[in-house]
Design an enzyme around this catalytic site. Sequence first.
Site, PDB file in Angstrom:
ATOM      1  N   HIS A 116     100.368  28.314 -46.147  1.00  0.00           N
ATOM      2  CA  HIS A 116      99.833  28.607 -47.476  1.00  0.00           C
ATOM      3  C   HIS A 116      98.792  27.545 -47.846  1.00  0.00           C
ATOM      4  O   HIS A 116      99.031  26.353 -47.642  1.00  0.00           O
ATOM      5  CB  HIS A 116     100.976  28.610 -48.498  1.00  0.00           C
ATOM      6  CG  HIS A 116     100.506  28.963 -49.873  1.00  0.00           C
ATOM      7  ND1 HIS A 116     100.235  30.263 -50.243  1.00  0.00           N
ATOM      8  CD2 HIS A 116     100.225  28.188 -50.946  1.00  0.00           C
ATOM      9  CE1 HIS A 116      99.815  30.265 -51.492  1.00  0.00           C
ATOM     10  NE2 HIS A 116      99.798  29.019 -51.948  1.00  0.00           N
ATOM     11  N   ILE A 142     104.176  41.248 -48.783  1.00  0.00           N
ATOM     12  CA  ILE A 142     105.370  40.457 -49.090  1.00  0.00           C
ATOM     13  C   ILE A 142     106.522  40.976 -48.241  1.00  0.00           C
ATOM     14  O   ILE A 142     106.804  42.182 -48.243  1.00  0.00           O
ATOM     15  CB  ILE A 142     105.697  40.543 -50.598  1.00  0.00           C
ATOM     16  CG1 ILE A 142     104.570  39.853 -51.391  1.00  0.00           C
ATOM     17  CG2 ILE A 142     107.043  39.898 -50.904  1.00  0.00           C
ATOM     18  CD1 ILE A 142     104.695  39.985 -52.892  1.00  0.00           C
ATOM     19  N   THR A 148     111.617  32.371 -47.316  1.00  0.00           N
ATOM     20  CA  THR A 148     112.835  32.807 -47.998  1.00  0.00           C
ATOM     21  C   THR A 148     112.455  33.912 -48.980  1.00  0.00           C
ATOM     22  O   THR A 148     111.290  34.318 -49.038  1.00  0.00           O
ATOM     23  CB  THR A 148     113.488  31.629 -48.763  1.00  0.00           C
ATOM     24  OG1 THR A 148     112.512  31.084 -49.656  1.00  0.00           O
ATOM     25  CG2 THR A 148     113.978  30.546 -47.812  1.00  0.00           C
ATOM     26  N   ASN A 176     105.537  30.408 -42.716  1.00  0.00           N
ATOM     27  CA  ASN A 176     104.311  30.886 -43.345  1.00  0.00           C
ATOM     28  C   ASN A 176     103.388  29.681 -43.548  1.00  0.00           C
ATOM     29  O   ASN A 176     103.856  28.549 -43.687  1.00  0.00           O
ATOM     30  CB  ASN A 176     104.638  31.519 -44.705  1.00  0.00           C
ATOM     31  CG  ASN A 176     103.396  32.024 -45.422  1.00  0.00           C
ATOM     32  OD1 ASN A 176     102.512  32.638 -44.819  1.00  0.00           O
ATOM     33  ND2 ASN A 176     103.299  31.752 -46.719  1.00  0.00           N
ATOM     34  N   ARG A 222     109.063  49.801 -48.349  1.00  0.00           N
ATOM     35  CA  ARG A 222     108.798  48.419 -47.901  1.00  0.00           C
ATOM     36  C   ARG A 222     109.853  47.976 -46.887  1.00  0.00           C
ATOM     37  O   ARG A 222     109.541  47.341 -45.882  1.00  0.00           O
ATOM     38  CB  ARG A 222     108.762  47.471 -49.096  1.00  0.00           C
ATOM     39  CG  ARG A 222     107.533  47.701 -49.996  1.00  0.00           C
ATOM     40  CD  ARG A 222     107.531  46.755 -51.180  1.00  0.00           C
ATOM     41  NE  ARG A 222     107.615  45.373 -50.795  1.00  0.00           N
ATOM     42  CZ  ARG A 222     108.435  44.472 -51.357  1.00  0.00           C
ATOM     43  NH1 ARG A 222     109.251  44.816 -52.328  1.00  0.00           N
ATOM     44  NH2 ARG A 222     108.438  43.228 -50.945  1.00  0.00           N
ATOM     45  N   SER A 260      92.329  33.092 -37.962  1.00  0.00           N
ATOM     46  CA  SER A 260      91.937  31.773 -37.433  1.00  0.00           C
ATOM     47  C   SER A 260      93.156  30.889 -37.189  1.00  0.00           C
ATOM     48  O   SER A 260      93.150  30.049 -36.282  1.00  0.00           O
ATOM     49  CB  SER A 260      90.932  31.086 -38.367  1.00  0.00           C
ATOM     50  OG  SER A 260      91.538  30.672 -39.564  1.00  0.00           O
ATOM     51  N   ASN A 261      94.214  31.074 -37.975  1.00  0.00           N
ATOM     52  CA  ASN A 261      95.441  30.309 -37.702  1.00  0.00           C
ATOM     53  C   ASN A 261      96.102  30.769 -36.404  1.00  0.00           C
ATOM     54  O   ASN A 261      96.598  29.948 -35.635  1.00  0.00           O
ATOM     55  CB  ASN A 261      96.411  30.404 -38.888  1.00  0.00           C
ATOM     56  CG  ASN A 261      96.054  29.405 -39.975  1.00  0.00           C
ATOM     57  OD1 ASN A 261      96.221  28.197 -39.805  1.00  0.00           O
ATOM     58  ND2 ASN A 261      95.522  29.895 -41.085  1.00  0.00           N
ATOM     59  N   GLU A 279      94.923  23.358 -41.977  1.00  0.00           N
ATOM     60  CA  GLU A 279      95.873  24.413 -41.600  1.00  0.00           C
ATOM     61  C   GLU A 279      95.957  24.502 -40.082  1.00  0.00           C
ATOM     62  O   GLU A 279      97.031  24.628 -39.500  1.00  0.00           O
ATOM     63  CB  GLU A 279      95.429  25.769 -42.173  1.00  0.00           C
ATOM     64  CG  GLU A 279      95.477  25.853 -43.680  1.00  0.00           C
ATOM     65  CD  GLU A 279      95.116  27.236 -44.204  1.00  0.00           C
ATOM     66  OE1 GLU A 279      95.394  28.238 -43.521  1.00  0.00           O
ATOM     67  OE2 GLU A 279      94.546  27.317 -45.306  1.00  0.00           O
TER      68      GLU A 279
END
Length: 225
Positions: free
Chosen positions: A120, A103, A152, A118, A76, A20-21, A185
Amino acid sequence: MSGNRTTPLRLGVLASGRGSNLQAIIDAIEAGSLPARIAVVISNKKDAQALERARKHGAPDVFLDPKPFAGRPDGREAYDQAILDVLRRYDVELVLLAGYMKIVTPVLINAYRNRMMNIHPSLLPAFPGLEGQKKALEWGVKIAGCTVHFVTEGVDEGPIIIQAAVAVLDGDTPETLAERILEQEHRIYPRAVQLFAEGRLQVEGRRVRVDDAVLDEARALRNPA
Ligand code: GRF
């Protein structure tokens, strides 16, 4: 971060779910209020609704399967290198994490330092990690909210760009609170991208200085209605 761009800012969006963002960013672009374009949407989930939203908008969508990387000692990092390759292939200038449930490693962070954001669902530094809205209720805070920040190494710890506050109501459940936070948001993420596109963000240590010309509006976004 030039204030005199002649071409739209190229965005790369990383999303794992609903998106949705991402949609709020797409809507702002389509409405002509955001001088940017979606260069690519990447997901670690094949069936992420975010990929569907990208396709509907006519933007490239890429599913990058994390499975082949799992179990490798450098899995990762190798996965993030694969993401980085896609971002570079599409000339991405600003990366947006939007409900991205992995992450990110220094491979991505270093390549896009101060060029990766990001969103949040809490007023950071309170309640980093998962379920920020539930934690806010459990702690009994009266003001919850959301934060857009640069990414970061520390999870949910980067320099804060914009925050919006949301009053907690007596009858709130994690779901009702999350819903009202989500509305905010969808206001502040496109706005943060716009500020970046206009070259109005300056990172100074932990702080992000927002160009004076828009300070009044940014201040309004930081306060509860
Ligand atoms: C949002 O609450 C965002 O703050 C968090 O994950 C959720 C993603 O929602 N990081 P959506 O996929 O953008 O709808």
